[in-house]
Design a protein around this motif. Structure first.
Motif, PDB file in Angstrom:
ATOM      1  N   LEU A   1     -19.793  -7.680  -6.365  1.00 50.21           N
ATOM      2  CA  LEU A   1     -19.157  -6.502  -6.957  1.00 50.21           C
ATOM      3  C   LEU A   1     -19.179  -5.367  -5.947  1.00 50.21           C
ATOM      4  O   LEU A   1     -20.159  -5.193  -5.215  1.00 50.21           O
ATOM      5  N   VAL A   2     -18.108  -4.595  -5.961  1.00 51.62           N
ATOM      6  CA  VAL A   2     -17.966  -3.511  -5.006  1.00 51.62           C
ATOM      7  C   VAL A   2     -17.717  -2.221  -5.766  1.00 51.62           C
ATOM      8  O   VAL A   2     -16.896  -2.203  -6.688  1.00 51.62           O
ATOM      9  N   PHE A   3     -18.433  -1.174  -5.423  1.00 46.77           N
ATOM     10  CA  PHE A   3     -18.284   0.117  -6.099  1.00 46.77           C
ATOM     11  C   PHE A   3     -18.109   1.207  -5.052  1.00 46.77           C
ATOM     12  O   PHE A   3     -18.844   1.232  -4.060  1.00 46.77           O
ATOM     13  N   MET A   4     -17.162   2.113  -5.305  1.00 44.74           N
ATOM     14  CA  MET A   4     -17.058   3.295  -4.445  1.00 44.74           C
ATOM     15  C   MET A   4     -16.640   4.480  -5.283  1.00 44.74           C
ATOM     16  O   MET A   4     -15.775   4.353  -6.161  1.00 44.74           O
ATOM     17  N   SER A   5     -17.259   5.642  -5.031  1.00 44.43           N
ATOM     18  CA  SER A   5     -16.932   6.853  -5.782  1.00 44.43           C
ATOM     19  C   SER A   5     -16.896   8.030  -4.830  1.00 44.43           C
ATOM     20  O   SER A   5     -17.642   8.066  -3.850  1.00 44.43           O
ATOM     21  N   ASP A   6     -16.029   8.986  -5.131  1.00 50.38           N
ATOM     22  CA  ASP A   6     -16.047  10.217  -4.347  1.00 50.38           C
ATOM     23  C   ASP A   6     -17.125  11.125  -4.926  1.00 50.38           C
ATOM     24  O   ASP A   6     -17.854  10.727  -5.848  1.00 50.38           O
TER      25      ASP A   6
ATOM     26  N   PHE B   1     -17.062  -8.342   2.061  1.00 55.41           N
ATOM     27  CA  PHE B   1     -17.489  -6.961   1.822  1.00 55.41           C
ATOM     28  C   PHE B   1     -16.948  -6.013   2.893  1.00 55.41           C
ATOM     29  O   PHE B   1     -16.571  -4.882   2.599  1.00 55.41           O
ATOM     30  N   GLU B   2     -16.924  -6.474   4.147  1.00 55.27           N
ATOM     31  CA  GLU B   2     -16.517  -5.545   5.201  1.00 55.27           C
ATOM     32  C   GLU B   2     -15.015  -5.276   5.130  1.00 55.27           C
ATOM     33  O   GLU B   2     -14.581  -4.138   5.351  1.00 55.27           O
ATOM     34  N   ALA B   3     -14.236  -6.295   4.764  1.00 53.68           N
ATOM     35  CA  ALA B   3     -12.791  -6.076   4.562  1.00 53.68           C
ATOM     36  C   ALA B   3     -12.556  -5.193   3.335  1.00 53.68           C
ATOM     37  O   ALA B   3     -11.653  -4.346   3.320  1.00 53.68           O
ATOM     38  N   ALA B   4     -13.387  -5.374   2.301  1.00 52.64           N
ATOM     39  CA  ALA B   4     -13.244  -4.561   1.093  1.00 52.64           C
ATOM     40  C   ALA B   4     -13.536  -3.098   1.398  1.00 52.64           C
ATOM     41  O   ALA B   4     -12.883  -2.192   0.863  1.00 52.64           O
ATOM     42  N   MET B   5     -14.527  -2.860   2.251  1.00 58.04           N
ATOM     43  CA  MET B   5     -14.836  -1.478   2.646  1.00 58.04           C
ATOM     44  C   MET B   5     -13.631  -0.836   3.318  1.00 58.04           C
ATOM     45  O   MET B   5     -13.261   0.301   3.011  1.00 58.04           O
TER      46      MET B   5
END
Lengths: 245, 245
Positions: B13-18, B170-174
């Motif tokens: 799972l990948v999460f990113m928030s501002d 994960f690195e491509a998702a980033m």
């Protein structure tokens, strides 16, 4: 919803609008949202509309009637001396219509408002491009903001911001616009093909290439299918991220 | 405004928030919108929030208090048997807080609502990802909709739709997420760096790589600057349009 873009290029003015209108998700129709007034050798004016369809159709009909019997009511789009005055006439007409529809406190689930883009050229002046708000005031595109979007503007904006260039030719601009429209159509059901376009060449004072791109247009299909791969290649071309160990 | 993305990949799972919050355009602050609960070897839960900051902070504080003194009040995020139950607890807490803030008919210019993304894994089940609405109901990501966005979702959506692939590492998702966040930041002042991230590896039952990407992060700068050129190259790679003569 709607999606329309008007932009200023060195080569001229570019207009594109979708044709989908909806009153609820289960009531979808196709309507032209682009109108052209032309007096060859003297003026060319293009108008695009987003918002309440009853409002925008009434505005166009009123403007049309006035330009057909100009002696009857002043001023008409075919008589005003400048594009600034044309924008004023359109804005005034828009305000009248919105006021009329809302008269006696009548209200609707969907507001009566509309937002317009008007652009063109009148002999003796350079081409100009305006965006008119429902309140009847308006702004003009310039060096810093050389294009306007109305309607569902967000999905298609990043590519315009990144790839717009004043020096783009008409054919490159068509490609850019189709990518922007395709991104919007893919994300919002209330924007849909066919797309109407008009490319006005600076100084020509005649309507330029115009027409309609259908959903199954072969070129649009190539763009729509090719853009996904092109985007992936673009991502691949950027350097990789590496987590610190 | 806010921009958060949660996605399911084969890898995890990948999460990113501002981190930008604003009360008006002249009152901008930086707040963390991502919270992590971890019991190594047993469960990892990540929560991201968009909406009224008072509401979302109250939700997180209540959830935190309950997980710290679990005997005091049931159920806590560290005790629920499944991620579905975790989503229910969070949704219930959200509804309570919103009701409380609006009690006695109190109203505010900005509504008290909030939308949440919760995802993670509890030993014995696969990873799961939910989006919780202000009304306290929620939906789960699946095969067809494998990622959720909350907040200002539109500008960053086209690239996600086109380039998301379950098999992304994960690195491509980033890289993909930073492009999506960059497109959003460039268009909406109320979304801003730094960006918090957490990459949870399926089956690890421990928090994965997490951290913060600042505006001046060298990698983010490379992506942000390189993406414009990459997009132009992508456009160039598509066939040209030709007006019929």
């Amino acid at each position: 919803m709607t999606y329309c873009v008007g932009m200023i290029l060195d080569e001229g003015l570019v207009f594109m609008s979708d044709t989908r209108t909806n009153a609820g998700l289960d009531n979808i129709s196709t309507f032209r949202k682009m109108t052209l007034w032309e007096q060859p050798g003297e003026r060319v004016i293009t108008l695009m509309a987003a918002g309440n369809l009853a409002t925008t159709q009434a505005v166009v009909s009123l403007l049309d009637e006035r330009s057909k019997s100009p002696e009857e009511r002043q001023p008409s789009l075919l008589q005003v001396p400048s594009l600034f005055q044309a924008a004023r006439v359109v804005a005034e007409t828009l305000r009248e219509v919105i006021e009329q529809h809302g008269q006696g406190g009548l209200q609707s689930d969907s507001p009566f408002g509309a937002t317009l883009i008007i652009g063109g050229q009148i002999a003796g002046s350079p081409p100009r491009l305006f965006m008119i708000y429902p309140e009847g005031n308006f702004i003009e595109a310039g060096e810093d903001t050389p294009f306007f979007q109305i309607g569902e503007t967000k999905y298609g904006r990043p590519i315009l911001v990144r790839a717009y260039d004043r020096g783009l030719g008409f054919e490159a601009a068509m490609k850019l616009l189709l990518v922007s429209f395709d991104s919007t159509v893919k994300a919002n059901l209330t924007v849909g093909a066919p797309f109407d376009y008009h490319f006005y060449a600076t100084g020509s004072l005649r309507a330029g290439p115009r027409g309609r791109i259908a959903q199954d247009d072969p070129y649009f299909q190539v763009i729509s299918k090719g853009w996904g791969d092109a985007l992936k290649d673009a991502l691949d071309s950027l350097p990789e991220f590496h987590f610190e160990e």
